[in-house]
Design a protein around this motif. Structure first.
Motif, PDB file in Angstrom:
ATOM      1  N   SER A 110      47.427   1.557  21.063  1.00 27.35           N
ATOM      2  CA  SER A 110      48.266   2.502  20.320  1.00 27.35           C
ATOM      3  C   SER A 110      49.702   2.318  20.783  1.00 27.35           C
ATOM      4  O   SER A 110      49.965   1.681  21.808  1.00 27.35           O
ATOM      5  N   PHE A 111      50.636   2.847  20.036  1.00 22.26           N
ATOM      6  CA  PHE A 111      52.032   2.644  20.417  1.00 22.26           C
ATOM      7  C   PHE A 111      52.902   3.783  19.932  1.00 22.26           C
ATOM      8  O   PHE A 111      52.548   4.539  19.026  1.00 22.26           O
ATOM      9  N   ASP A 112      54.032   3.933  20.570  1.00 21.22           N
ATOM     10  CA  ASP A 112      55.136   4.744  20.069  1.00 21.22           C
ATOM     11  C   ASP A 112      56.374   3.845  20.120  1.00 21.22           C
ATOM     12  O   ASP A 112      56.233   2.617  20.192  1.00 21.22           O
ATOM     13  N   ASN A 113      57.542   4.406  20.055  1.00 19.91           N
ATOM     14  CA  ASN A 113      58.737   3.577  20.028  1.00 19.91           C
ATOM     15  C   ASN A 113      59.147   3.063  21.404  1.00 19.91           C
ATOM     16  O   ASN A 113      60.158   2.359  21.530  1.00 19.91           O
ATOM     17  N   GLU A 114      58.375   3.415  22.448  1.00 21.11           N
ATOM     18  CA  GLU A 114      58.729   2.981  23.802  1.00 21.11           C
ATOM     19  C   GLU A 114      57.692   2.079  24.450  1.00 21.11           C
ATOM     20  O   GLU A 114      58.040   1.178  25.208  1.00 21.11           O
ATOM     21  N   PHE A 115      56.389   2.309  24.167  1.00 23.18           N
ATOM     22  CA  PHE A 115      55.341   1.570  24.853  1.00 23.18           C
ATOM     23  C   PHE A 115      54.208   1.200  23.895  1.00 23.18           C
ATOM     24  O   PHE A 115      53.956   1.906  22.906  1.00 23.18           O
ATOM     25  N   ILE A 116      53.533   0.091  24.209  1.00 24.13           N
ATOM     26  CA  ILE A 116      52.220  -0.227  23.652  1.00 24.13           C
ATOM     27  C   ILE A 116      51.202   0.131  24.729  1.00 24.13           C
ATOM     28  O   ILE A 116      51.300  -0.344  25.872  1.00 24.13           O
ATOM     29  N   TYR A 117      50.219   0.970  24.392  1.00 18.71           N
ATOM     30  CA  TYR A 117      49.223   1.428  25.355  1.00 18.71           C
ATOM     31  C   TYR A 117      47.902   0.701  25.087  1.00 18.71           C
ATOM     32  O   TYR A 117      47.429   0.657  23.949  1.00 18.71           O
ATOM     33  N   LEU A 118      47.298   0.166  26.151  1.00 20.42           N
ATOM     34  CA  LEU A 118      46.035  -0.546  26.022  1.00 20.42           C
ATOM     35  C   LEU A 118      44.940   0.225  26.766  1.00 20.42           C
ATOM     36  O   LEU A 118      45.085   0.524  27.958  1.00 20.42           O
ATOM     37  N   LYS A 119      43.885   0.550  26.053  1.00 22.41           N
ATOM     38  CA  LYS A 119      42.751   1.246  26.645  1.00 22.41           C
ATOM     39  C   LYS A 119      41.552   0.316  26.639  1.00 22.41           C
ATOM     40  O   LYS A 119      41.115  -0.136  25.589  1.00 22.41           O
ATOM     41  N   GLY A 120      41.008   0.006  27.818  1.00 19.01           N
ATOM     42  CA  GLY A 120      39.840  -0.859  27.903  1.00 19.01           C
ATOM     43  C   GLY A 120      40.178  -2.327  27.997  1.00 19.01           C
ATOM     44  O   GLY A 120      39.301  -3.176  27.872  1.00 19.01           O
TER      45      GLY A 120
END
Length: 489
Positions: free
Chosen positions: A424-434
């Motif tokens: 998932s992402f917002d305008n600051e980070f891409i978040y990786l789960k798993g």
């Protein structure tokens, strides 16, 4: 934070609220699998029709498989003979289903029409092969509810002229013939799609070719009378080549004709023409023309929505750079599958892309019991084969979107889940789960690397604060290999 999920296939948001994906799955084997149709079953599962070169003993067979409501395969059936069989359409009847296909096994010419009537478990009740003395390629099948007979349209080569014209067959549910009407004209024309009108009337979208380079879209009114079938055509003339794709009613009873307009050798535009039952045009909608000079798009199916809106499915490919095309016309590689919504005045409302580096097409769309959609088509971005069957189940609205685990099912052999992590992402980070212990690279639309780094359990996110708005590709590299995903900031 706006939630986005990227799996082995990717859905990109353009336009209004994105539909929530219930499942997104790929089915196939090591060779060629093709999609024909999908219908929801009374238990909220799905019956999927296609063609395969993987599992039968012959060159091609008809493939039918049943899934539960989550797309998990419950059973699989193959239909075919000693030659090549392929699937065209699946039709729900009372306590049974009709399969329309074509065959060259023991045919009177190159190809004949193949009809199966099956029970709800996929067992054959009736089978029939029929056609003219020339080749017959079926287009559509529909149930006549007034007398429980079936109407089938086909394109047939005329023995005397060598020109292909339609043939219409009326049969009983057991496949026995009632009547056949073959049309003879001095120019090529065909019928695509069937809907039921009032009384003895049916409607189809026609394509008429009065020379080798130009086709015109037409509304065909089919009258089915005892011992006689007639067709009346209302042509919509244009200086461009037009191809009829599908037909549907709007919610107010007006007719929508789905078509493709060929602008030149590298540009096709999908289009909807709205008319009344007499063929009087009300408006025409056309997409992907003025936005990108070199764009190919096409549609295969559409269904009516509330307020005289239409939902259509097909594909789009854009060859232009980001500076020349708005983001909504971009694909992930070759052809990207699309779902698009048009309002009551013929104006674009929303557009959603599906796909990555290969080709994806959506060819059928149906309403589901929960008000959502089941769509089906093909992909060669995922799986082991040349083409795989591709299903997407979505809800009807939704202001955010998410994907469950995207799975590939090798039918009859194994099932393998792919993409068991969420991004998932917002305008600051891409978040990786798993997903940890891997390196990453980010490329812009021109394939220039603009960022790289390493992802571990202490740092399961990627900083994109300093990246300008645009379209990018994220590559993840670990011991299992490389995987690439597209995202939009």
């Amino acid at each position: 934070m706006r939630g986005v999920v990227l799996g082995f296939l990717l859905m990109v948001q353009f336009g209004w609220g994105q539909p929530i994906i219930t499942f997104e799955k790929v089915y196939g084997g090591g060779g060629q699998d093709d999609f024909a149709d999908v219908l929801q079953t009374p238990d909220s599962g799905y019956l999927v029709l296609g063609s395969t070169e993987n599992f039968g003993a012959n060159s091609g067979d008809i493939l039918l498989f049943k899934t539960d409501k989550n797309g998990i395969v419950q059973w699989k059936k193959l239909f075919g003979f000693n030659g090549i069989e392929s699937a065209i359409q699946l039709l729900a009847l009372n306590n049974s289903y009709a399969i329309l296909g074509q065959t060259n096994s023991n045919a009177t010419a190159d190809y004949n029409i193949l009809y199966y009537n099956i029970d709800t478990s996929g067992n054959i009740r009736y089978i029939s092969t029929f056609g003219t003395t020339s080749w017959d390629i079926p287009n559509a099948i529909i149930l006549n509810p007034t007398d429980s007979t079936l109407l089938i349209t086909s394109i047939t080569e005329n023995d005397s002229t060598g020109i292909a014209n339609p043939t219409i067959f009326q049969i009983n549910l057991d496949g026995t013939s009632i009547q056949t009407k073959q049309f003879n004209n001095n120019y090529l024309w065909r019928l695509n799609g069937l809907i039921k009108g009032n009384g003895t009337k049916f409607y189809s979208t026609a394509t008429t070719y009065q020379n080798d380079t130009l086709g015109n879209i037409a509304l065909a009114t089919i009258n089915v009378l005892p011992q006689n079938i007639t067709v009346d055509l209302v042509e919509f003339l244009d200086t461009l080549k037009q191809e009829g794709r599908c037909i549907s009613f709007f919610s107010d009873g007006m007719i929508g004709l789905g078509k493709s307009n060929q602008k030149n050798d590298t540009l096709n535009a999908l289009s909807i023409l709205r008319c009344d039952t007499f063929g009087v045009e009300i408006w025409e909608y056309e997409r992907f023309i003025s936005y990108c000079i070199s764009t190919i798009s096409d549609m295969f199916d559409m269904i009516p929505l509330a307020n005289n809106h239409m939902e259509l499915v097909g594909y789009i490919r854009s060859f232009q750079s980001q500076g020349n095309c708005p983001p909504y016309s971009f694909g992930g590689g070759g052809n990207d599958a699309i779902i698009q919504t048009v309002n009551e005045s013929g104006y674009y409302i929303a557009h959603y892309n599906f796909g990555i580096i290969g080709n994806e097409e959506l060819r059928k769309i149906h309403r589901t019991f929960d008000g959502g959609f089941i769509t089906g088509g093909i992909t060669n971005s995922v799986g082991n084969g040349l083409n795989e069957i591709y299903l997407i189940k979505t809800d009807s609205t939704g202001n955010a979107f998410g994907v469950q685990n995207i799975t590939e099912t090798t039918l009859g052999i194994k099932k393998n889940e792919i993409g068991k992590f969420v991004i998932s992402f917002d305008n600051e980070f891409i978040y990786l789960k798993g997903k940890t212990n891997c390196s990453y690279k980010i490329y812009n639309i021109n394939s220039t690397e603009i960022s790289s780094g390493f992802i571990n359990s202490d740092n399961p996110k990627i900083n994109i604060k300093n990246i300008a708005n645009g379209i990018y590709f994220l590559q993840l590299i670990d011991d299992s290999g490389n995987s690439s995903y597209r995202f939009i900031k």
